[in-house]
Motif scaffolding. Sequence first.
Motif, PDB file in Angstrom:
ATOM      1  N   TRP A 172      -3.934  -5.375   4.183  1.00 40.77           N
ATOM      2  CA  TRP A 172      -3.216  -6.095   5.243  1.00 40.77           C
ATOM      3  C   TRP A 172      -3.235  -7.593   4.984  1.00 40.77           C
ATOM      4  CZ3 TRP A 172       0.597  -5.489   8.038  1.00 40.77           C
ATOM      5  CH2 TRP A 172       0.792  -6.100   9.272  1.00 40.77           C
ATOM      6  N   GLN A 198      -7.841  -3.176   5.497  1.00 35.62           N
ATOM      7  CA  GLN A 198      -7.856  -4.560   5.986  1.00 35.62           C
ATOM      8  C   GLN A 198      -7.545  -5.542   4.854  1.00 35.62           C
ATOM      9  OE1 GLN A 198     -10.240  -6.064   9.011  1.00 35.62           O
ATOM     10  NE2 GLN A 198      -8.980  -4.676  10.210  1.00 35.62           N
ATOM     11  N   PRO A 246      -9.217 -10.408   7.812  1.00 38.64           N
ATOM     12  CA  PRO A 246      -9.874  -9.158   8.226  1.00 38.64           C
ATOM     13  C   PRO A 246     -10.921  -9.404   9.312  1.00 38.64           C
ATOM     14  CG  PRO A 246      -9.851  -9.334   5.842  1.00 38.64           C
ATOM     15  CD  PRO A 246      -9.375 -10.647   6.374  1.00 38.64           C
ATOM     16  N   SER A 273      -8.763  -0.083  10.663  1.00 36.24           N
ATOM     17  CA  SER A 273     -10.048  -0.777  10.644  1.00 36.24           C
ATOM     18  C   SER A 273     -10.813  -0.567   9.348  1.00 36.24           C
ATOM     19  CB  SER A 273     -10.928  -0.288  11.803  1.00 36.24           C
ATOM     20  OG  SER A 273     -10.239  -0.387  13.012  1.00 36.24           O
ATOM     21  N   TRP A 291      -8.288  -6.272  15.279  1.00 32.57           N
ATOM     22  CA  TRP A 291      -7.461  -5.871  14.147  1.00 32.57           C
ATOM     23  C   TRP A 291      -7.550  -6.941  13.060  1.00 32.57           C
ATOM     24  CZ3 TRP A 291      -1.402  -5.659  14.320  1.00 32.57           C
ATOM     25  CH2 TRP A 291      -0.935  -5.119  13.124  1.00 32.57           C
ATOM     26  N   TYR A 292      -7.116  -8.138  13.421  1.00 33.61           N
ATOM     27  CA  TYR A 292      -7.332  -9.245  12.499  1.00 33.61           C
ATOM     28  C   TYR A 292      -7.829 -10.419  13.326  1.00 33.61           C
ATOM     29  CZ  TYR A 292      -2.891 -11.157  14.141  1.00 33.61           C
ATOM     30  OH  TYR A 292      -1.887 -11.663  14.921  1.00 33.61           O
TER      31      TYR A 292
END
Lengths: 291, 400
Positions: free
Chosen positions: B319, B316, B327, B311, B132-133
Amino acid sequence: MKTPLRAIIGFIGPSIILLLIFMLIPIVVSLVISFTDFDVYAIYDWGRASFIGFENYVNLMQDPLFWRALLNTLYALVVAMPLTVVLALSFATLINREATYFKNFFKVSFYLPSITNTVAIAIVWAWMLNPDYGLINWFLGLFGIQGPNWLGDPIWAMPSVIMLVVWKAVGYNIILFTAGLQNIPDYLYEAAELDGASRFQQFLHVTIPSLRPTIFFVTVMTVIGYLQLFEEPYMLTAGGPLNSTLSIVLYLYRQGFRFFKLGYASSIAFMLFLMIFALTYMQMSARRSEV
Amino acid sequence: MRKTLVVLSVVMLLVSFNFGATKITVWAMGEEAKSLDQLAELFMEEYPEYEVDIQAIPWANAYDKILTGIAGRQVPDIAQMGTTWMAPFGSMGAFEDLAPYIENSEVVKPENFFQGAWETGIVDGKQFGIPWYVDTRAMYYRTDLLAQVGYDHAPQNWDELYDAVKKLVENGSRYGITLYQPQDNYQVLLPFVWQNGGDILDSAGNVIVDQPEFVEAFGYYTRFFTEGLTPIAGGGNLFQDFASGDTPIFFSGPWMVSMIRAQIPQIDGNWDVALMPENKSRTSFMGGSDLVIFRDSKNKEAAWKFIEFLSRPDIQVKWYQIVNALPSVPKAWEDPLLQSDPMIATFGEQLNDAKAPINIPEFQEISVSIDSRVQEAIYGRKTPEQAAKDLKKDIEKILK
């Protein structure tokens, strides 16, 4: 008059059921698990665990880290237990004296550590014990003493943990001792004084014998408490350096909740249980023969 | 009054939209949980047929909560999973094998992610997690203090790092570098091993910690401790030590950038971030969080849709904007937002050469024995060679 069975069940039934669910069943389950190879793969699918008899216990006996943890725990117990009892009793006597100033202040400051969260305490202590910036080494430095790297030195790490543990345990025991002291009738002291007993003799021949039940209770409880030493080494040193502060419960935690070897961890738990049981039994019978 | 009416009608509208929607429950931790709602809303706008319910778990309880959830089969559809937790929980068999989903996906493909990050999701050869990260470690250093000892650049390789640390100590720094962690010391040691071409296991599964690549790196690392160039246990406050110049170099993750800027602004302009020192490579440690779907989930298709959504490179980047999480998708790094901060961009560069330790359930146990063998070496009880030999025996016993 005989109490009807229905009333008995009505009164103690609920607590018995709770006790069954939350105490007895888990204990029995963990005893059963200690004879299996319950591990990571069995948590989701119980069928993957199988009975292996006493294998966990046999392995435990051959596990050098278990013996190390056992020795460390006994070391902590042997040093910390008498320290706790002596300190708690002396502070309780001082607080109980009529002539002591700032009684409430001392009462609060002795008891405060007992109710403060260990995690918070550990952070403060870790700072105080820091070799470069800590309060303790700064203080020693005033006298020209080069303090050790408390938590980083395998020799000093356990004494550091013991300091914290004792400091934390004393407050609670002071309360028990104070309660005991206040139950000793004054006429005993008056009689002793008339007989020409000194302060110290009074303490030795009046206070100590009258406090025997309290001392017994306190020693049993502290023995049990110190055998279960966990939070302090976990927070301060995580068992290090060089496993010098690895306690039995810390080792159990590691095996059970980090490696998920629940079978093995359960066998450690039962060894610990047997030890606590044996020590308490010994203390009980020693007391019985005394009386 | 009118305000409440507006809010109320909006709520009603949302409710009516979501009527009959498939509900996806998500367990997330820490800052991520607090802010994930913003992404969930974007997702629900795009896919009105789904409803996302984010449940926040504090990091401190997360491990126990997931464990009891799995044991009691009370699990959500999706959970955020720290990369080091993938192996223990993954090997319990509680996660869904995502291979069939990946095959049919446009967005989630191995080549779309950093390789090191992608590998964190693989346990026992199965793809249980989607990165995810990510986070990785890089070198934080004081430019002003290094300039005083003749370095107008960050130490580039092992020799320079050792030399710079030694000179910094001679120049009055208490220590030259911070390397110690009371727990999980392997996170500091392993990058050195990787940089030297070593590892714990080779591709055939043999333990190779007694090979020269490992021992040499172990020895290099140990020397900082035995020569008093780095604090052994009980280090002080990282920020204050960095500000005062007591430890002018340390390795850490991207979260420290904003923390240093906020906590010790007095050294602004006197510090920087650089890639890991080079030996045979510049490999660093890879961490972060993956996303998993539980095998007991009833909405796997919907859950997968949400993971695909998270994704996407544009999401990303979004986020990153919200919580500063880096990312896991290289495409997202092309965004000017990530390129404009040179310190963050350094982490982006480092990510191309970052690695996670082997994902096997026994790794927890291996990591503890690494910790204790490392201690034996840095306390001078054993030579690095001897400690490495013992470590080999430990690991072979654990893997037996």
